[in-house]
Design a protein around this motif. Structure first.
Motif, PDB file in Angstrom:
ATOM      1  N   GLU A  10     -49.662 -39.983  48.958  1.00 33.75           N
ATOM      2  CA  GLU A  10     -48.456 -39.420  49.580  1.00 33.75           C
ATOM      3  C   GLU A  10     -47.171 -40.042  49.051  1.00 33.75           C
ATOM      4  OE1 GLU A  10     -49.041 -39.710  53.779  1.00 33.75           O
ATOM      5  OE2 GLU A  10     -50.736 -38.305  53.749  1.00 33.75           O
ATOM      6  N   THR A  11     -47.310 -41.077  48.230  1.00 33.73           N
ATOM      7  CA  THR A  11     -46.122 -41.705  47.639  1.00 33.73           C
ATOM      8  C   THR A  11     -46.346 -41.878  46.139  1.00 33.73           C
ATOM      9  OG1 THR A  11     -46.943 -43.970  47.846  1.00 33.73           O
ATOM     10  CG2 THR A  11     -45.753 -43.083  49.744  1.00 33.73           C
ATOM     11  N   GLY A  12     -45.254 -42.095  45.432  1.00 31.56           N
ATOM     12  CA  GLY A  12     -45.355 -42.348  44.000  1.00 31.56           C
ATOM     13  C   GLY A  12     -46.209 -43.572  43.721  1.00 31.56           C
TER      14      GLY A  12
ATOM     15  N   HIS B  72     -54.572 -37.280  41.073  1.00 31.30           N
ATOM     16  CA  HIS B  72     -53.179 -37.027  40.734  1.00 31.30           C
ATOM     17  C   HIS B  72     -52.957 -37.166  39.228  1.00 31.30           C
ATOM     18  CE1 HIS B  72     -48.775 -37.079  41.408  1.00 31.30           C
ATOM     19  NE2 HIS B  72     -48.763 -37.954  40.426  1.00 31.30           N
TER      20      HIS B  72
ATOM     21  N   THR C   2     -43.638 -40.177  40.771  1.00 34.15           N
ATOM     22  CA  THR C   2     -42.584 -40.338  41.787  1.00 34.15           C
ATOM     23  C   THR C   2     -43.092 -39.817  43.137  1.00 34.15           C
ATOM     24  OG1 THR C   2     -41.743 -38.151  41.252  1.00 34.15           O
ATOM     25  CG2 THR C   2     -40.787 -40.018  40.045  1.00 34.15           C
ATOM     26  N   ASP C   3     -42.377 -40.146  44.188  1.00 38.60           N
ATOM     27  CA  ASP C   3     -42.707 -39.597  45.504  1.00 38.60           C
ATOM     28  C   ASP C   3     -42.707 -38.062  45.446  1.00 38.60           C
ATOM     29  OD1 ASP C   3     -42.774 -42.189  46.428  1.00 38.60           O
ATOM     30  OD2 ASP C   3     -40.934 -42.051  47.623  1.00 38.60           O
ATOM     31  N   GLN C   4     -41.712 -37.537  44.709  1.00 34.68           N
ATOM     32  CA  GLN C   4     -41.561 -36.090  44.618  1.00 34.68           C
ATOM     33  C   GLN C   4     -42.788 -35.434  43.992  1.00 34.68           C
ATOM     34  OE1 GLN C   4     -38.258 -35.138  42.111  1.00 34.68           O
ATOM     35  NE2 GLN C   4     -37.996 -33.063  42.951  1.00 34.68           N
ATOM     36  N   ARG C   5     -43.281 -36.022  42.895  1.00 32.21           N
ATOM     37  CA  ARG C   5     -44.453 -35.422  42.244  1.00 32.21           C
ATOM     38  C   ARG C   5     -45.703 -35.585  43.095  1.00 32.21           C
ATOM     39  NH1 ARG C   5     -44.065 -33.928  36.947  1.00 32.21           N
ATOM     40  NH2 ARG C   5     -45.714 -32.427  37.390  1.00 32.21           N
TER      41      ARG C   5
ATOM     42  N   SER D 254     -49.782 -42.768  44.140  1.00 35.92           N
ATOM     43  CA  SER D 254     -50.296 -41.829  43.137  1.00 35.92           C
ATOM     44  C   SER D 254     -50.703 -42.530  41.844  1.00 35.92           C
ATOM     45  CB  SER D 254     -49.264 -40.732  42.842  1.00 35.92           C
ATOM     46  OG  SER D 254     -48.160 -41.235  42.102  1.00 35.92           O
TER      47      SER D 254
ATOM     48  N   LEU E 150     -45.878 -35.196  46.119  1.00 36.15           N
ATOM     49  CA  LEU E 150     -45.832 -34.173  47.174  1.00 36.15           C
ATOM     50  C   LEU E 150     -45.597 -32.768  46.603  1.00 36.15           C
ATOM     51  CD1 LEU E 150     -43.622 -36.238  49.664  1.00 36.15           C
ATOM     52  CD2 LEU E 150     -46.121 -35.952  49.704  1.00 36.15           C
ATOM     53  N   ASP E 151     -45.611 -32.639  45.280  1.00 35.90           N
ATOM     54  CA  ASP E 151     -45.354 -31.355  44.614  1.00 35.90           C
ATOM     55  C   ASP E 151     -46.542 -30.397  44.851  1.00 35.90           C
ATOM     56  OD1 ASP E 151     -45.248 -29.301  42.742  1.00 35.90           O
ATOM     57  OD2 ASP E 151     -44.518 -30.582  41.120  1.00 35.90           O
TER      58      ASP E 151
END
Lengths: 456, 456
Positions: free
Chosen positions: B321-323, B332, B349-352, B326, B354-355
């Motif tokens: 759930e976080t960079g 991932h 990244t955090d964003q990826r 991952s 959760l992408d």
């Protein structure tokens, strides 16, 4: 999920939820009073330890490398940074091996890591005595219970005051900072992830350093958790958690056993002798013989001791060459106890370790191990001038079953603190600590602890 | 004394005698060049890591609690104390999981603890590049060899970059300070007695914190040993020594195996991908398939990976759930490798994490373990649009058997450092590091590493 796994699920968070929610009004008077006793006894140990040469090696490094003058180094005319003063104060608190010992399912000198962390934070922020005592008690819960969850921890070769001390100090710091349950669990894990200290270094300057390092690690952990620094939330019970990697046996469920009804601070012990805690029973026995009938050292042909095997594995040094090493020698301890009738600071100096009279007498000491004895029991037999003297100790002095009285703790404090801060200020400290829960600002107490503070 | 005990007697002192006596002229050119590669690669990782949000939690605490501005925090416009800058720089060096890895009988990210310790001391005193490289190599010898002496160390749940890193940094610092053999052994033991770091905290801010903590512990150990702070002289092989308490198997004699002829720094590896080192083989395999024939992620029905069991035990996080988390997810990693053909900083990244596209694809990843594979091998099979694509990796990129070229390390450095210190200064750093042994004052290099330093 098996029954064991079910019982241990989330125990770190349960403990931290409990501790985060505790208020001073939840503390039984007995826990409060043990807190007062713990603070008074520890302050005396630290002040006496401040003069130890070990500190002369540590302080110049911290003065050069360390932080701005924010926190008082006790017994010395100096302040250091918020992460450095706890290191110095923790080291001086433990250097004489004279500080309190919790032996309830673990062996932890809790105050040397915990109290320096709390004092540093209480010098930065205004903290009252009630919050101070509550955070102190929270440190005991975290450190001791993690030890109980890790029954193989001491046998594994770790110095628990360094390892458990780090997370105890972290939780105490976090509690003083008012962290919520989740952040308190982060503080505990950040403390655990810095947990270090090896018994291999016993008898060297590293041993007490480990206590100081734990204090500093605790402050850092509390401050980081306050800022949102994260960690595992299962630092004790996780698959690679504390009780699994620092111990060959894991009992994570012990973390929350009788939580709220049993206060670990009420099971703390205090040392009448300035040496390893397991030496207290044989020293008691030798002093008991000497008290019953005078025995001249030169007449002694043999001192025969019988103790639990654990005692010898920890204190089996036959010919200690330094004061620090002599604190872990049953041979040295029995000899000085017979010669002086005491085992205080002056019995464990470099000079006494090399004293020919002591050396001659300690070579007459023999030790037999006996599995049927507890570690707080001992038997001594002294052969001298055709006589045989014997004594058996059931519970060593300073243990929960045979505690030091408040008066004895006070007398020990005066003997330790008086030479450093003077009798007048020692009395002021004593008065403040016995009413610590009524103190509005712990800085009032701290101001009395620096050697160069002006006398009132 | 048995043969084993005879072979291991005094190995810590033997190692430290060897290291204390080493001169730069003893270093083979290959070791020197690996030193240059290690410094360049690590500086890029640290500069890129300086922007990580983890540092925003750490730095305010160190700025408040820490020391006078003595040592540069890389990539940030700030200096911290001599014990605090190494903590920050070590954390930023490791936070992206992009730093060098030694896998010769241990798993150690040596540079993140060692280099920040050396840089802090080289900012205090004038240090030339030759002494710097020699001390760096000495840190490898101490850290890696202690790991080899403790074969069960990683399996035991420790984060070796925290534990071994502490004593590696201590010995490197001690060597830079010019300690004699005995004091170097003290430094090593003071480093060991602070050795900490738990795998339980993997995927959290604590993981890289442990590298930084080790760096700071190393500086403190070196400075204390220089002042005569003492310790056990058998910290590795003693009855409660490092290889016995941090490992279920002890091989103390490994500490001095081929001493002088084998330079551990020459067996260092560098990561092309910003994630756990054991993920490199399956990422290589996925990228190899993608390079051979374009595969549209939306056409993929299955990504089937076959790896050594160890890979899954370390990187089995299914839904990170976080960079940070991952970086330890094989699911991932395979997904982003297929989508982007890369596994760099922006893939973790955090964003990826959760992408939705990444999440959808990583749920199609299945992993089979195969004891017959080495940890640097992997096999991948991708099913897409009726086709089956396969690739097998014999030696993952970045390993000793398949190393990154100097050009690849340089390209990685520019990608990492350029956005932080600018292309011009990045080139200046590159030029200085490739000729580090000709540099008279390492401060010349350090001056280029702070974000706010003026461009020349």
């Amino acid at each position: 999920m098996g029954n064991d796994a079910a019982r241990s699920a989330g125990v770190t968070q349960k403990l931290c939820t409990h501790l985060a929610g505790l208020r001073f009004s939840d503390m039984p008077e007995r826990a409060v009073h043990e807190g007062r006793r713990g603070v008074l006894d520890w302050l005396g140990c630290a002040l006496a330890g401040a003069a130890d040469p070990t500190l002369d090696h540590l302080l110049p490094v911290l003065e050069e490398a360390g932080g701005r003058a924010q926190a008082t180094v006790f017994g010395r005319g100096v302040k250091l940074g918020l992460l450095d003063a706890p290191l110095a104060n923790g080291q001086m608190g433990h250097v004489l091996d004279y500080d309190d010992t919790h032996m309830g399912g673990t062996v932890l000198h809790t105050s040397s890591p915990v109290l320096p962390a709390l004092f540093a934070l209480a010098e930065r922020d205004t903290v009252n005595g009630r919050d101070f005592l509550l955070a102190y008690a929270a440190g005991f819960e975290a450190g001791v219970r993690t030890g109980q969850a890790s029954p193989g921890h001491h046998k594994g070769g770790w110095h628990l005051t360094g390892t458990l001390g780090s997370l105890a100090a972290a939780v105490a710091a976090g509690k003083l900072l008012g962290l919520d349950a989740k952040r308190l669990a982060h503080a505990m894990a950040i403390g655990a992830t810095q947990a270090a200290g090896m018994q291999q270094n016993r008898g060297t300057m590293c041993k007490s350093f480990q206590a100081g390092r734990a204090a500093a690690s605790g402050v850092l952990a509390g401050l980081l958790a306050e800022r949102g620094f994260d960690s595992s939330l299962e630092i004790v019970e996780g698959t690679r958690g504390y009780c699994r990697i620092y111990s060959d046996v894991a009992r994570p469920e012990a973390l929350t056993d009788e939580l709220g009804s049993r206060w670990e601070i009420t099971r703390n012990g205090h040392k009448p002798y300035a040496c390893g805690v397991v030496l207290h029973p044989p020293i008691d026995a030798v002093i008991a013989i000497r008290s019953a009938a005078p025995v001249a050292p030169r007449d002694v042909s043999a001192i025969e001791l019988r103790v639990h095997p654990h005692v010898v594995s920890i204190t089996g040094t036959v010919e200690p060459e330094t004061g620090l090493a002599s604190k872990f020698s049953i041979y040295h301890s029995a000899a000085v106890a017979l010669i002086d009738g005491a085992a205080g600071i002056v019995q464990y100096t470099d000079q006494r370790a090399l004293d020919p009279e002591v050396i001659a007498l300690r070579r007459k000491v023999t030790v037999t191990t006996d599995e049927s004895l507890r570690t707080d029991q001992a038997h001594a037999r002294i052969r001298a001038g055709g006589h045989v003297h014997e004594a058996a100790i059931e519970h060593a002095s300073g243990t929960v079953a045979n505690p030091m009285t408040d008066g004895a703790i006070e007398a020990k404090f005066f003997a330790n603190a008086g030479p450093v801060i003077g009798a007048v200020r020692a009395q002021q400290v004593r008065d403040l600590v016995w009413k610590l829960d009524a103190l509005d600002d712990v800085r009032t107490l701290i101001a009395l602890l620096s050697r160069d503070a002006p006398l009132k």
